[in-house]
Design a protein around this motif. Structure first.
Motif, PDB file in Angstrom:
ATOM      1  N   CYS A 137      -7.296  -5.549   9.577  1.00  0.00           N
ATOM      2  CA  CYS A 137      -6.405  -4.740  10.425  1.00  0.00           C
ATOM      3  C   CYS A 137      -7.260  -3.729  11.179  1.00  0.00           C
ATOM      4  O   CYS A 137      -8.082  -3.040  10.580  1.00  0.00           O
ATOM      5  N   TYR A 138      -7.066  -3.617  12.487  1.00  0.00           N
ATOM      6  CA  TYR A 138      -7.826  -2.643  13.274  1.00  0.00           C
ATOM      7  C   TYR A 138      -6.956  -1.500  13.757  1.00  0.00           C
ATOM      8  O   TYR A 138      -7.321  -0.753  14.656  1.00  0.00           O
ATOM      9  N   GLY A 139      -5.785  -1.366  13.168  1.00  0.00           N
ATOM     10  CA  GLY A 139      -4.991  -0.150  13.374  1.00  0.00           C
ATOM     11  C   GLY A 139      -4.119  -0.129  14.606  1.00  0.00           C
ATOM     12  O   GLY A 139      -3.737   0.942  15.074  1.00  0.00           O
ATOM     13  N   CYS A 140      -3.705  -1.293  15.117  1.00  0.00           N
ATOM     14  CA  CYS A 140      -3.010  -1.280  16.400  1.00  0.00           C
ATOM     15  C   CYS A 140      -1.605  -0.702  16.315  1.00  0.00           C
ATOM     16  O   CYS A 140      -0.998  -0.413  17.341  1.00  0.00           O
ATOM     17  N   TRP A 141      -1.048  -0.529  15.105  1.00  0.00           N
ATOM     18  CA  TRP A 141       0.300   0.041  14.990  1.00  0.00           C
ATOM     19  C   TRP A 141       0.264   1.575  14.970  1.00  0.00           C
ATOM     20  O   TRP A 141       1.283   2.222  14.885  1.00  0.00           O
TER      21      TRP A 141
ATOM     22  N   CYS B 296       4.247  -4.748  11.483  1.00  0.00           N
ATOM     23  CA  CYS B 296       3.786  -6.007  12.087  1.00  0.00           C
ATOM     24  C   CYS B 296       3.910  -7.161  11.102  1.00  0.00           C
ATOM     25  O   CYS B 296       3.666  -8.303  11.467  1.00  0.00           O
TER      26      CYS B 296
ATOM     27  N   THR C 117      -2.785   2.461   8.291  1.00  0.00           N
ATOM     28  CA  THR C 117      -2.058   2.024   9.500  1.00  0.00           C
ATOM     29  C   THR C 117      -0.586   1.786   9.170  1.00  0.00           C
ATOM     30  O   THR C 117      -0.262   1.272   8.102  1.00  0.00           O
TER      31      THR C 117
ATOM     32  N   VAL D 224       0.350  -0.689   6.163  1.00  0.00           N
ATOM     33  CA  VAL D 224       0.340  -2.160   6.293  1.00  0.00           C
ATOM     34  C   VAL D 224       0.131  -2.822   4.930  1.00  0.00           C
ATOM     35  O   VAL D 224       0.652  -3.908   4.666  1.00  0.00           O
TER      36      VAL D 224
ATOM     37  N   ALA E 173       1.979  -7.331   8.417  1.00  0.00           N
ATOM     38  CA  ALA E 173       0.581  -7.559   7.980  1.00  0.00           C
ATOM     39  C   ALA E 173       0.006  -8.797   8.660  1.00  0.00           C
ATOM     40  O   ALA E 173      -0.599  -9.667   8.029  1.00  0.00           O
ATOM     41  N   LEU E 174       0.202  -8.848   9.956  1.00  0.00           N
ATOM     42  CA  LEU E 174      -0.171 -10.024  10.748  1.00  0.00           C
ATOM     43  C   LEU E 174      -1.639 -10.416  10.563  1.00  0.00           C
ATOM     44  O   LEU E 174      -1.955 -11.566  10.253  1.00  0.00           O
ATOM     45  N   CYS E 175      -2.544  -9.464  10.771  1.00  0.00           N
ATOM     46  CA  CYS E 175      -3.976  -9.815  10.771  1.00  0.00           C
ATOM     47  C   CYS E 175      -4.492 -10.177   9.378  1.00  0.00           C
ATOM     48  O   CYS E 175      -5.125 -11.234   9.220  1.00  0.00           O
ATOM     49  N   PRO E 176      -4.254  -9.322   8.349  1.00  0.00           N
ATOM     50  CA  PRO E 176      -4.740  -9.715   7.021  1.00  0.00           C
ATOM     51  C   PRO E 176      -4.162 -11.050   6.549  1.00  0.00           C
ATOM     52  O   PRO E 176      -4.834 -11.806   5.844  1.00  0.00           O
TER      53      PRO E 176
END
Ligand code: SF4
Ligand code: SF4
Length: 260
Positions: A206-210, A195, A191, A166, A197-200
Motif C-alpha cells: 500500500c502506498y497510501g493513496c486513501w 479500498c 492509511t 487498511v 485492501a486492494l494492493c496488498p
C-alpha cells in the motif's frame, strides 16, 4: 417522476481541478443511481445542465484557481449535502502536496514564464473554504463505498465511513501480511481503509493513496520501516503525495532529525 408524483432527489456532479477519475467512477455507476435520483447537473457527461438547488452535490478536485473557489461557493449555497469525492477534494492530493513544498508563484513562473497572467491559488481541499458534509477519500473513490454512502444520504442519514487502517480490511480478506512476510514497505497501518485492501490483496505494498487513517502512528510506522532497511522518511513522503497534512509528520521529523 415517480408514480406517487413525488419528485426524485436531485444530484449534481461537479469538478474543480482534478483528473476526472471520480467523475468516471460516478459515470460508470450512474445506471445504479438513476432509478432513485435525477441528475440535474453533470457537465462532464451531459450537455443540458440545470443550475438550481440540489439535494446532493458530489464535487471532485481541489480548489486551485480563483474560478474553482467561486464555483465551489455557488455549489455549497445550492446543495443540501456537499460530498467531497476523491483525495484532491478531501486532502488536496498531489497539487496540495506540491504547494506545501514550493511557492505557487515560483511554480507558475517555472511553467508559464514571468509574464504569465494565469491566476492560480495554493491548492487546497474543499473544507479549507466551505463546510463539507461527507468526505470520500480515494484516488479514485471506491464504487461500493460511493454507492453505500449515497444510499445513506438519500435516506437522510449521515453515512458511516470507517477511518480505521487498511490493515483491518486486509485481515478481513485473510491476506498474509506482506510487510511481515515479504518485507515490503506497506503503508497499510497508517492509511485509511475503504479500498478493500486492494494492493496488498494483489501482493503489492500500500502506498497510501486513501490518505491517512484516524490517528496514524507515524513514528511506529517509521520505526518498522527503518528496522526493515527502508528509508522511512522517503517512504512516508508518499503519504504526503496524497495530501496528508504536515502536522502528522512533526513527531516523526523530530525523532528522526529529518524533514518529511
Ligand atoms: S499487508 Fe499491509 S495492509 Fe495488509 S496487514 Fe500487512 S501492513 Fe497491513
Ligand atoms: S495504495 Fe493503499 S489505500 Fe490505495 S488502493 Fe492500494 S491498498 Fe488501497
Amino acid at each position: 417522476m415517480r408514480k406517487d408524483a413525488t419528485p426524485l432527489p436531485c444530484i449534481a456532479v461537479e469538478s474543480l481541478t482534478g483528473c476526472a477519475g471520480e467523475l468516471l467512477v460516478i459515470l460508470e455507476n450512474l445506471d445504479k443511481l438513476l432509478p432513485f435520483v435525477r441528475v440535474s447537473s453533470f457537465p462532464f457527461a451531459q450537455s443540458k445542465n440545470d443550475d438550481g438547488p440540489v439535494d446532493i452535490a458530489f464535487v471532485e478536485g481541489s480548489v486551485s484557481q480563483p474560478h474553482d473557489l467561486e464555483k465551489l461557493r455557488n455549489i455549497r449555497a445550492k446543495s443540501r449535502w456537499l460530498v467531497a469525492v476523491g483525495n484532491c477534494a478531501v486532502w488536496g492530493c498531489v497539487q496540495g502536496g506540491a504547494c506545501a513544498k514550493c511557492k505557487v508563484t515560483d511554480m507558475l513562473e517555472a511553467v508559464y514564464g514571468k509574464s504569465s497572467e494565469i491566476q492560480v491559488l495554493e491548492a487546497k481541499p474543499l473544507d479549507a473554504y466551505v463546510p463539507v458534509d461527507v468526505k470520500l477519500s480515494g484516488c479514485p473513490i471506491n464504487t461500493t463505498q460511493f454507492l453505500s454512502v449515497t444510499a445513506s444520504i438519500l435516506k437522510d442519514h449521515l453515512p458511516y465511513i470507517t477511518h480505521k487502517p487498511v490493515c483491518l480490511e486486509c485481515k478481513l480478506r485473510e491476506n498474509a501480511c506482506i510487510l511481515i512476510e515479504k518485507n515490503l514497505p506497506c503503508l497499510g497501518p497508517v492509511t485509511a481503509a475503504g479500498c478493500g485492501a486492494l494492493c496488498p490483496s494483489m501482493g503489492a505494498a500500500c502506498y497510501g493513496c486513501w490518505g491517512p487513517c484516524q490517528s496514524p502512528q507515524m513514528d511506529a510506522m517509521a520505526t518498522i520501516l527503518t528496522e526493515k532497511g527502508y528509508d522511512a522518511m522517503e517512504v512516508i513522503n508518499r503519504l504526503k503525495t496524497f495530501g496528508a497534512p504536515d502536522h502528522l509528520f512533526e513527531r516523526m521529523s523530530s525523532e528522526t532529525g529529518r524533514e518529511a
